[in-house]
Scaffold this active site. Structure first.
Site, mmCIF file in Angstrom:
data_model
loop_
_atom_site.group_PDB
_atom_site.id
_atom_site.type_symbol
_atom_site.label_atom_id
_atom_site.label_comp_id
_atom_site.label_asym_id
_atom_site.label_seq_id
_atom_site.Cartn_x
_atom_site.Cartn_y
_atom_site.Cartn_z
ATOM 1 N N HIS A 82 -16.190 -2.332 -2.354
ATOM 2 C CA HIS A 82 -14.779 -2.402 -2.742
ATOM 3 C C HIS A 82 -14.497 -3.735 -3.424
ATOM 4 O O HIS A 82 -14.944 -4.778 -2.967
ATOM 5 C CB HIS A 82 -13.889 -2.272 -1.500
ATOM 6 C CG HIS A 82 -12.433 -2.362 -1.822
ATOM 7 N ND1 HIS A 82 -11.728 -1.291 -2.326
ATOM 8 C CD2 HIS A 82 -11.558 -3.386 -1.742
ATOM 9 C CE1 HIS A 82 -10.485 -1.658 -2.551
ATOM 10 N NE2 HIS A 82 -10.344 -2.926 -2.199
ATOM 11 N N ASP A 161 -0.443 4.235 5.498
ATOM 12 C CA ASP A 161 -0.599 3.007 4.685
ATOM 13 C C ASP A 161 0.179 3.156 3.375
ATOM 14 O O ASP A 161 0.812 2.213 2.911
ATOM 15 C CB ASP A 161 -2.077 2.728 4.392
ATOM 16 C CG ASP A 161 -2.227 1.638 3.327
ATOM 17 O OD1 ASP A 161 -1.843 0.494 3.622
ATOM 18 O OD2 ASP A 161 -2.666 1.943 2.207
ATOM 19 N N ARG A 168 6.642 -2.215 1.847
ATOM 20 C CA ARG A 168 6.351 -3.651 1.664
ATOM 21 C C ARG A 168 6.623 -4.086 0.234
ATOM 22 O O ARG A 168 7.117 -5.181 -0.011
ATOM 23 C CB ARG A 168 4.874 -3.929 2.020
ATOM 24 C CG ARG A 168 4.596 -3.869 3.517
ATOM 25 C CD ARG A 168 3.096 -3.792 3.789
ATOM 26 N NE ARG A 168 2.351 -4.852 3.146
ATOM 27 C CZ ARG A 168 1.100 -4.726 2.699
ATOM 28 N NH1 ARG A 168 0.446 -3.583 2.830
ATOM 29 N NH2 ARG A 168 0.497 -5.739 2.140
ATOM 30 N N SER A 183 -4.429 -2.953 5.217
ATOM 31 C CA SER A 183 -4.171 -1.880 4.256
ATOM 32 C C SER A 183 -5.470 -1.485 3.532
ATOM 33 O O SER A 183 -5.834 -0.303 3.477
ATOM 34 C CB SER A 183 -3.113 -2.373 3.261
ATOM 35 O OG SER A 183 -3.015 -1.520 2.159
ATOM 36 N N LYS A 187 -8.254 2.230 4.429
ATOM 37 C CA LYS A 187 -8.737 3.263 3.505
ATOM 38 C C LYS A 187 -10.269 3.264 3.446
ATOM 39 O O LYS A 187 -10.899 4.311 3.351
ATOM 40 C CB LYS A 187 -8.135 3.023 2.112
ATOM 41 C CG LYS A 187 -6.640 3.399 2.102
ATOM 42 C CD LYS A 187 -5.902 2.903 0.888
ATOM 43 C CE LYS A 187 -5.635 1.426 0.937
ATOM 44 N NZ LYS A 187 -4.578 0.899 0.118
HETATM 45 N N1 URA Z 1 -4.281 -3.240 -2.044
HETATM 46 C C1 URA Z 1 -4.033 -2.428 -0.986
HETATM 47 O O1 URA Z 1 -4.616 -1.342 -0.881
HETATM 48 N N2 URA Z 1 -3.153 -2.837 -0.059
HETATM 49 C C2 URA Z 1 -2.486 -4.021 -0.119
HETATM 50 O O2 URA Z 1 -1.713 -4.325 0.760
HETATM 51 C C3 URA Z 1 -2.753 -4.850 -1.235
HETATM 52 C C4 URA Z 1 -3.663 -4.426 -2.179
#
Ligand code: URA
Length: 435
Positions: A82, A161, A168, A183, A187
């Site tokens: 990632h 999320d 947010r 966050s 994933k």
């Molecule tokens: N990317 C994400 O998936 N979440 C965040 O909070 C910031 C960047």
């Protein structure tokens, strides 16, 4: 349990328990906790922070809010990668076939570009017919048979999320390191890989402009991955100028292929070799960085990484001929050089601005609905430290619309700064963090 009491607890700087965090996330998912209470909680977390146990509990509550992919039927250690995102970041395109050619199975969920950063799926769609729309059965079969499958992020992975991120985004609570780490990792963990290699970018084109923040984010993510039972490594890398030379979808695909052919830009090749080496170690295919690096160099040299890339493109419906004949990839109508107005050593490149130039040309999305032009972008001819004479080209703009090219050119020229004296080279790989 009452959300009101949890907000007071966090507002006063106390620690939330696992049960309290589960209650809050489940309640928010079921719409029992309204947005205004969750906003207050996010702001309390923003100011008072969360410790490592709370961050892990929040991550796992988000993981458990949706589907968790089970890749256990696929042989071997599945390693995911990632990147926190940047400009010219075509790493997944080159890295996944390199490690797959060394025997690592890669199951990846990728996204599209938004804002000044690009997305892997858009880039791959430069191959006519390529699609990331697939059933879970096809996803699993392709990983077994080809060694790589890339599908679009499903809405069923960590769905809470998505809801929380949208909240947010409008309540000025995105940029808290624990919330970002939870966050991203929710994933990744839900996507099922056994091990995760994180590329945390820092600099003017990155989410984390400041290196110390990038380091803290990397540490939080490694702690979460380890706490969730996934072997996790983070590499902190430079994004203070675009990665490689090409920015823009088809242009980046070309550079990814050139790197698989063994003649890519040095910074980009170094990143692929570094991340790839850690992936081979995580996947237990190599015992040392030296051994891993040699394996990766071998699959470039003997052509098997390039062949793996073509096999993957074909498996997902794309025209694999374009891997070997790059003139089949989308090509812009105009190629316009941008000439330097000054002489000197390039001392600074506002990296996010270069991403915005590509966006102006039509290579990125202004809104989620925008249709992107895969052919357009920028080929940099000068990077930090290079000497430029006034009148020499800094880049070539690839565009299809002269008005947009003019806007991008004006903006591009403002993104460069020059110095009369030589510039010390920037350290590209800044740190590696392991559990
Ligand atoms: N990317 C994400 O998936 N979440 C965040 O909070 C910031 C960047």
């Amino acid at each position: 349990m009452r959300m009101y009491d949890l907000i007071i607890k966090k507002r006063n700087g106390l620690t939330l328990s696992n049960e309290e965090i589960n209650f809050m996330i489940e309640g928010y998912q079921n719409n029992e906790i309204p947005d205004y209470q969750m906003s207050a909680m996010m702001m309390a977390i923003y100011f008072k922070g969360m410790n490592a146990d709370e961050t892990l509990a929040l991550t796992m509550a988000m993981v458990n809010s949706g589907e968790i992919l089970d890749l256990s039927d696929i042989d071997g250690i599945k390693v995911d990668k990632h990147s926190t995102g940047g400009v010219g970041d075509k790493t997944s395109l080159t890295l996944t076939p390199m490690v797959a050619a060394c025997g690592i199975k890669v199951a990846k969920m990728s996204g599209r570009g938004l804002g000044h950063t690009g997305g892997t799926i858009d880039k791959l769609e430069s191959f006519e017919g390529f699609s990331t729309d697939m059933t879970s059965e096809k996803f699993y079969t392709q990983i077994e048979e080809v060694g790589i499958a890339i599908m679009g992020q499903t809405k069923d992975l960590a769905p809470v999320d998505k809801k929380l991120y949208a909240l947010r985004d409008v309540t000025a609570t995105v940029d808290n390191l624990s919330l970002i780490a939870a966050s991203i990792m929710s994933k990744k963990i839900a996507a099922g890989a056994d091990a995760i290699c994180l590329d945390v970018k820092t600099g003017s084109g990155a989410f984390m402009k400041d290196e110390k923040d990038a380091y803290k984010l990397a540490k939080e993510m490694v702690d979460i991955g380890t706490g969730a039972g996934r072997k996790t490594i983070a590499v902190i890398t430079d994004m203070d100028q675009p990665l490689g030379n090409n920015v823009g979808n088809a242009l980046e695909v070309k550079e990814a292929i050139e790197t698989l052919q063994g003649h890519g830009p040095k910074d980009f090749e170094e990143l692929c070799l570094t991340l790839g080496s850690y992936m081979l170690i995580l996947g237990e295919k190599a015992n040392s960085i030296k051994e891993a690096r040699q394996m990766l160099l071998d699959v470039i040299e003997n052509g098997s990484a390039l062949a793996k890339f073509a096999e993957f493109i074909e498996a997902q419906g794309g025209d694999k001929c374009a891997v070997f004949h790059m003139d089949l990839l989308p090509k812009a109508q105009y190629e316009i050089p941008v000439l330097s107005e000054k002489s000197g050593f390039v001392s600074k490149i506002a990296c996010d601005e270069i991403g915005i130039c590509s966006l102006i040309l039509g290579g990125g999305r202004e809104t989620k609905e925008s249709v992107i032009d895969l052919a357009v972008g920028i080929k940099l001819l000068k990077k930090k430290g290079d000497y430029v004479k006034q009148g020499e080209p800094l880049c070539i703009i690839h565009g299809n619309d002269m008005e947009k090219i003019k806007l991008a050119k004006d903006r591009f020229l403002k993104a460069y700064d020059f110095s009369e004296t030589e510039i010390a080279p920037t350290q590209f790989i800044k740190a590696v963090l392991e559990a």
